[in-house]
Motif scaffolding. Sequence first.
Motif, mmCIF file in Angstrom:
data_model
loop_
_atom_site.group_PDB
_atom_site.id
_atom_site.type_symbol
_atom_site.label_atom_id
_atom_site.label_comp_id
_atom_site.label_asym_id
_atom_site.label_seq_id
_atom_site.Cartn_x
_atom_site.Cartn_y
_atom_site.Cartn_z
ATOM 1 N N THR A 80 0.833 -1.256 -0.086
ATOM 2 C CA THR A 80 0.091 -0.112 0.014
ATOM 3 C C THR A 80 0.947 1.371 -0.048
ATOM 4 N N LEU A 81 2.232 1.101 0.045
ATOM 5 C CA LEU A 81 2.903 2.154 0.257
ATOM 6 C C LEU A 81 3.188 3.127 -0.928
ATOM 7 N N ARG A 82 2.612 4.291 -0.876
ATOM 8 C CA ARG A 82 2.655 5.183 -2.178
ATOM 9 C C ARG A 82 3.732 6.159 -2.536
ATOM 10 N N VAL A 83 4.422 6.635 -1.055
ATOM 11 C CA VAL A 83 5.550 7.675 -0.988
ATOM 12 C C VAL A 83 6.180 7.750 0.162
ATOM 13 N N VAL A 84 7.462 7.962 -0.020
ATOM 14 C CA VAL A 84 8.415 8.414 1.049
ATOM 15 C C VAL A 84 9.027 9.519 1.167
ATOM 16 N N CYS A 85 8.982 10.479 2.005
ATOM 17 C CA CYS A 85 9.478 11.489 2.099
ATOM 18 C C CYS A 85 10.588 11.662 3.181
ATOM 19 N N LYS A 86 11.824 12.311 3.053
ATOM 20 C CA LYS A 86 12.439 12.276 4.172
ATOM 21 C C LYS A 86 12.462 13.384 4.963
ATOM 22 N N HIS A 87 12.578 13.259 6.154
ATOM 23 C CA HIS A 87 12.672 14.603 7.068
ATOM 24 C C HIS A 87 13.980 15.331 7.050
ATOM 25 N N GLY A 88 14.302 16.031 5.848
ATOM 26 C CA GLY A 88 15.684 16.329 5.649
ATOM 27 C C GLY A 88 16.066 16.079 4.298
ATOM 28 N N VAL A 89 17.432 16.133 3.850
ATOM 29 C CA VAL A 89 17.754 15.883 2.252
ATOM 30 C C VAL A 89 18.800 14.807 2.218
ATOM 31 N N GLY A 90 19.262 14.038 3.475
ATOM 32 C CA GLY A 90 19.959 13.017 2.903
ATOM 33 C C GLY A 90 19.336 11.755 2.976
ATOM 34 N N VAL A 91 19.384 10.780 2.014
ATOM 35 C CA VAL A 91 18.389 9.767 1.591
ATOM 36 C C VAL A 91 19.544 8.396 1.601
ATOM 37 N N SER A 92 20.566 8.585 2.447
ATOM 38 C CA SER A 92 21.524 7.294 2.473
ATOM 39 C C SER A 92 20.794 6.276 3.248
ATOM 40 N N ASN A 93 19.881 6.711 4.221
ATOM 41 C CA ASN A 93 19.410 5.348 4.871
ATOM 42 C C ASN A 93 18.179 4.917 4.265
ATOM 43 N N ILE A 94 17.913 5.261 2.879
ATOM 44 C CA ILE A 94 16.793 4.673 2.233
ATOM 45 C C ILE A 94 17.246 4.151 1.069
ATOM 46 N N ASP A 95 16.738 2.691 0.990
ATOM 47 C CA ASP A 95 17.089 2.245 -0.446
ATOM 48 C C ASP A 95 16.221 2.813 -1.812
ATOM 49 N N VAL A 96 16.979 3.589 -2.242
ATOM 50 C CA VAL A 96 16.025 4.444 -3.139
ATOM 51 C C VAL A 96 16.023 3.600 -4.612
ATOM 52 N N ALA A 97 16.922 2.854 -4.682
ATOM 53 C CA ALA A 97 16.974 1.744 -5.892
ATOM 54 C C ALA A 97 15.748 0.801 -5.896
ATOM 55 N N ALA A 98 15.517 0.460 -4.611
ATOM 56 C CA ALA A 98 14.410 -0.617 -4.444
ATOM 57 C C ALA A 98 13.043 0.283 -4.607
ATOM 58 N N ALA A 99 12.896 1.414 -3.967
ATOM 59 C CA ALA A 99 11.842 2.093 -4.024
ATOM 60 C C ALA A 99 11.534 2.455 -5.638
ATOM 61 N N SER A 100 12.500 2.792 -6.230
ATOM 62 C CA SER A 100 12.180 3.079 -7.816
ATOM 63 C C SER A 100 11.758 1.738 -8.374
ATOM 64 N N ALA A 101 12.186 0.593 -7.930
ATOM 65 C CA ALA A 101 11.823 -0.589 -8.943
ATOM 66 C C ALA A 101 10.317 -0.965 -8.377
ATOM 67 N N LEU A 102 9.942 -0.374 -7.270
ATOM 68 C CA LEU A 102 8.559 -0.714 -6.763
ATOM 69 C C LEU A 102 7.655 0.365 -7.190
ATOM 70 N N GLY A 103 8.088 1.397 -7.956
ATOM 71 C CA GLY A 103 7.322 2.657 -8.282
ATOM 72 C C GLY A 103 6.786 3.579 -7.231
ATOM 73 N N ILE A 104 7.811 3.663 -6.389
ATOM 74 C CA ILE A 104 7.607 4.438 -5.113
ATOM 75 C C ILE A 104 8.447 5.781 -4.960
ATOM 76 N N SER A 338 3.919 4.311 -15.499
ATOM 77 C CA SER A 338 2.435 3.947 -15.336
ATOM 78 C C SER A 338 2.273 2.900 -13.816
ATOM 79 N N SER A 339 3.595 2.746 -13.550
ATOM 80 C CA SER A 339 3.593 1.878 -12.059
ATOM 81 C C SER A 339 3.805 2.783 -10.881
ATOM 82 N N CYS A 340 3.906 3.965 -11.320
ATOM 83 C CA CYS A 340 4.050 4.901 -10.045
ATOM 84 C C CYS A 340 2.954 4.683 -8.854
ATOM 85 N N ARG A 341 3.312 4.663 -7.888
ATOM 86 C CA ARG A 341 2.401 4.346 -6.816
ATOM 87 C C ARG A 341 1.573 5.732 -6.384
#
Length: 344
Positions: A80-104, A338-341
Amino acid sequence: MDGASHSTPTRAFTVLVTAPALAPSGAALLADAGCHVLYLSADGEAGDADLTRLLATVAVDAIISRTAMLTAAQLGSCPTLRVVCKHGVGVSNIDVAAASALGIPVCVTPGANAQSVAELTWGLIFAAARRIAWMDGELRAGRWSRAQDGLQLQGRTLGLVGLGDVGQRVARVALALGMPVVAFDPARRTLPAGLEGVHLLAAIDDVVRAADVLSLHVPLNAATRGLMHAERIGRMPRGAVLINTARGEVVDEPALIAALQSGHLFAAGLDTMATEPLPAHSPLLSLPQVVLSPHVGGSTPAALDAMASGAARTVLAALTQGRIDPACCVNPQVLSLSSCRAMP
């Protein structure tokens, strides 16, 4: 994306904040929109287990990410996850590649904490250059140790690695102090308005060699991890000062320690370290020429409020309108899929 533009959702969206609390401005925006907000109650391994459990068992619509790691497995466990927003600007703690593959889409809150980080940067510069922390400790220990070897900054060159929101603010103060400023930023070809006195150089090592004070303002990614390695630290002028309010992993910490112990560097000011919390056995703690703070550059109430409200507005715009600002999205290529959540 002001608060007035968000209508109350037809169902209560669930927003997970990966911290025990969110600043009042952000919490109020989510409450006004009728969201159900979940918080992590613990840090470390307990918090990680709690995060894993929640994402696997609760229909979470959005995540406001603080410092907890968000892994591919965790992201993939929450359909059900549609979006992740970092409370700040550094996203090194987020697997951005995995999120992208999932359309998040993964978003940030640019500029929200920039002023506070820039001010702490200058606090570290002044403290390191004038040995303020050491003299304070001497006085508290009953010793009248009048250090007279501090660095006057006027006329010394400030080098900036990264000329984004924080770097620009740091540069303006340096120019006002009468410091020449050189900068390297591979993403920038021209200078922002008001910074005509800054010299934008083509190579990082040109800045490193010129800088009497070198301040780092870059995100942590594959290109910047270990950016300040032993050889590059060795290229800094003898007696220079290194300041890091970016991420600890940008600096080869053993090489920095060796340069301080040998006297090649006069001092360092660090808000971030390779391992956080800083281990009790770290040699950094025994070096009197090092000024330390516990990764709080963007943690003033004003900055926390701005990041919280920015993150809340971003997730609400995504959830209620399917709207994501590409300028705030670190994986904008997802928005055209088209897969963007995030799309309604």
